[in-house]
Design an enzyme around this catalytic site. Structure first.
Site, short mmCIF file in Angstrom:
data_model
loop_
_atom_site.label_atom_id
_atom_site.label_comp_id
_atom_site.label_asym_id
_atom_site.label_seq_id
_atom_site.Cartn_x
_atom_site.Cartn_y
_atom_site.Cartn_z
N ASN A 145 0.80 -1.23 0.00
CA ASN A 145 0.00 0.00 0.00
C ASN A 145 0.83 1.28 0.00
OD1 ASN A 145 0.27 -1.46 2.60
ND2 ASN A 145 -0.41 0.47 3.48
N SER A 193 -11.12 -5.30 -0.35
CA SER A 193 -11.92 -4.28 0.31
C SER A 193 -12.53 -3.36 -0.75
CB SER A 193 -11.01 -3.48 1.24
OG SER A 193 -11.73 -2.43 1.82
N HIS A 195 -13.84 -0.33 -0.78
CA HIS A 195 -13.58 1.12 -0.91
C HIS A 195 -12.26 1.44 -1.62
CE1 HIS A 195 -10.71 2.13 2.49
NE2 HIS A 195 -11.10 0.95 2.89
N THR A 231 -26.22 -10.08 10.02
CA THR A 231 -27.14 -9.73 8.93
C THR A 231 -26.37 -9.08 7.78
OG1 THR A 231 -28.92 -9.44 10.50
CG2 THR A 231 -29.20 -8.36 8.37
N CYS A 318 3.78 10.94 12.57
CA CYS A 318 4.43 12.05 13.25
C CYS A 318 3.77 12.32 14.60
CB CYS A 318 4.26 13.27 12.35
SG CYS A 318 5.19 14.68 12.83
N1 PLP Z 1 -4.50 -4.16 3.59
C1 PLP Z 1 -3.96 -3.21 2.82
C2 PLP Z 1 -2.80 -3.55 1.95
C3 PLP Z 1 -4.51 -1.93 2.82
O1 PLP Z 1 -3.98 -0.99 2.04
C4 PLP Z 1 -5.61 -1.66 3.66
C5 PLP Z 1 -6.18 -0.30 3.73
O2 PLP Z 1 -5.47 0.68 3.65
C6 PLP Z 1 -6.15 -2.70 4.42
C7 PLP Z 1 -5.56 -3.94 4.37
C8 PLP Z 1 -7.34 -2.49 5.30
O3 PLP Z 1 -8.50 -2.40 4.53
P1 PLP Z 1 -9.85 -1.76 5.16
O4 PLP Z 1 -9.66 -0.29 5.13
O5 PLP Z 1 -10.94 -2.20 4.24
O6 PLP Z 1 -9.99 -2.31 6.51
#
Ligand code: PLP
Length: 371
Positions: A145, A193, A195, A231, A318
């Site tokens: 990420n 995920s 979003h 649910t 930070c």
């Molecule tokens: N794993 C990675 C590599 C991510 O970038 C993120 C979110 O930034 C997550 C897991 C966590 O996902 P969520 O925000 O859906 O909990």
């Protein structure tokens, strides 16, 4: 406002948003009820499961809806560790994995954290050394990420399977952005995920290969084949499927466009003779651009850019006294002169050339003032 933090979250796809409405205001029935009012939401969940499965090369019974990527990761690690098996992961995982690993360590499991190269690629020899017939699970992220590096998934799966271990991948940054076929690759579990691919927040899924007897994660009712009770969030599930389908349909064109924007951004910075390094591997998630500027502070850049209406993130955390370089930036050994000046710009399908030009212009202006 210029939004360039798409690795943190994305704007929702309009079709996905529209698809939610019906299941919040018209067909809002509980999908687990027996009466006919529940048949439409029930069918919608079934169809969403099929769509999502198709998008990643799975069968629909292998998709388990969860509340987010973090939950999927928790499930995979805590249940995948088994009774007393060892777990292997990398040092650059998201905290959803790292802190789940800390939890299983407290239960007595041994966890090995594999180092990465300066490009953020897992050290395969080190993985090979740590694998043994005590290993129950190898969990390494598909794409990082913070720096975008893509991992050698196929090679790791082969090594894990040769020792009889399961292979899980946190593909939260990858799903919807690059082609993934879980069956072809032989992945045992994969976290995603919504979003992160223009779906709603608060919904995700865990792919669990058919035949894998992973223990249930949430006890309660019979939802999600009796493995994850609660649910169903029908509207979000439906929207996640629409968003993923739309993104997967456009993967090639979006990647091409985003990679061109990336090249433009880097060449604009080079032309301005800015002293910086780009982190990560050339084999990366399109749009994830981690930059470390000499003698700068990522936090200062973030806040100055914010004042100019530009959203990006940093490679550091930070407090009022210290700037702490993130575990990923530390793990790839970014030289000290650059490390604290790390930012992550993550471009998405709706960014434009004008956005990129404005971002670079703003960075140059800030660096001239603060460095
Ligand atoms: N794993 C990675 C590599 C991510 O970038 C993120 C979110 O930034 C997550 C897991 C966590 O996902 P969520 O925000 O859906 O909990």
């Amino acid at each position: 406002m210029i939004y360039a933090d798409n690795a943190a979250t994305t704007k929702m796809d309009n079709d996905a948003f529209e698809a939610m409405r019906e299941f919040l205001t018209v067909n809002y029935g509980n999908a687990s009820q027996q009466y006919s009012f529940s048949s439409t939401p029930k069918r919608a969940i079934k169809e969403a499961r099929e769509i999502i499965a198709q998008c990643i090369g799975a069968d629909s019974e292998e998709i388990y809806f969860t509340s987010c990527g973090t939950e999927s990761d928790n499930w995979a690690i805590k249940m995948g560790a088994g009774k007393n098996g060892e777990v292997i992961t990398s040092v650059i995982e998201h905290h959803a994995i790292l802190n789940s690993c800390r939890s299983v360590e407290k239960l007595g499991h041994v966890v090995h954290y594999i180092p990465v190269s300066s490009q953020g690629i897992i050290d395969i020899n080190s993985l090979r050394e740590k694998l043994s017939n005590k290993t129950s699970l190898v969990s390494v992220m598909y794409a990082n990420n913070e720096i975008g590096s893509l991992q050698p998934i196929q090679e790791m799966i082969k090594l894990a399977h040769d020792k009889g271990a399961l292979f899980h991948t946190d593909a939260v940054q990858a799903v919807g952005h690059i082609d993934i076929d879980v069956h072809k690759l032989g992945i045992d579990m994969l976290s995603a995920s919504a979003h992160k691919f223009n779906g709603p927040k608060g919904i995700g899924f865990l792919y669990i290969r058919k035949g894998l007897a992973l223990a249930p994660f949430i006890d309660g009712g019979q939802q999600e084949f009796g493995k994850r009770a609660g649910t169903e969030n029908v509207a979000a599930i439906v929207a996640m499927a629409v968003a993923l389908k739309n993104n997967v349909k456009e993967i090639t064109s979006n990647s091409k466009k985003i990679l061109e924007l990336e090249r433009r951004l880097i060449s604009n910075l080079n032309e301005a003779n800015i002293d910086f390094v780009r982190n990560g591997s050339t084999n990366h998630i399109p749009g994830n651009i981690s930059l470390s500027f000499a003698n700068a502070e990522g936090e200062v850049l973030l806040h100055r850019l914010d004042l100019m209406g530009i959203c990006i993130s940093t490679g550091s955390a930070c407090d009022s006294v210290n700037t702490q370089v993130s575990h990923v930036i530390k793990a790839i050994n970014v030289p000290k002169r650059y490390a604290e000046g790390t930012i992550r710009i993550s471009l998405g399908k709706w960014n434009t050339e004008a956005d990129v030009d404005s971002i670079v212009e703003a960075i140059i202006k800030i660096l001239q003032e603060v460095v």
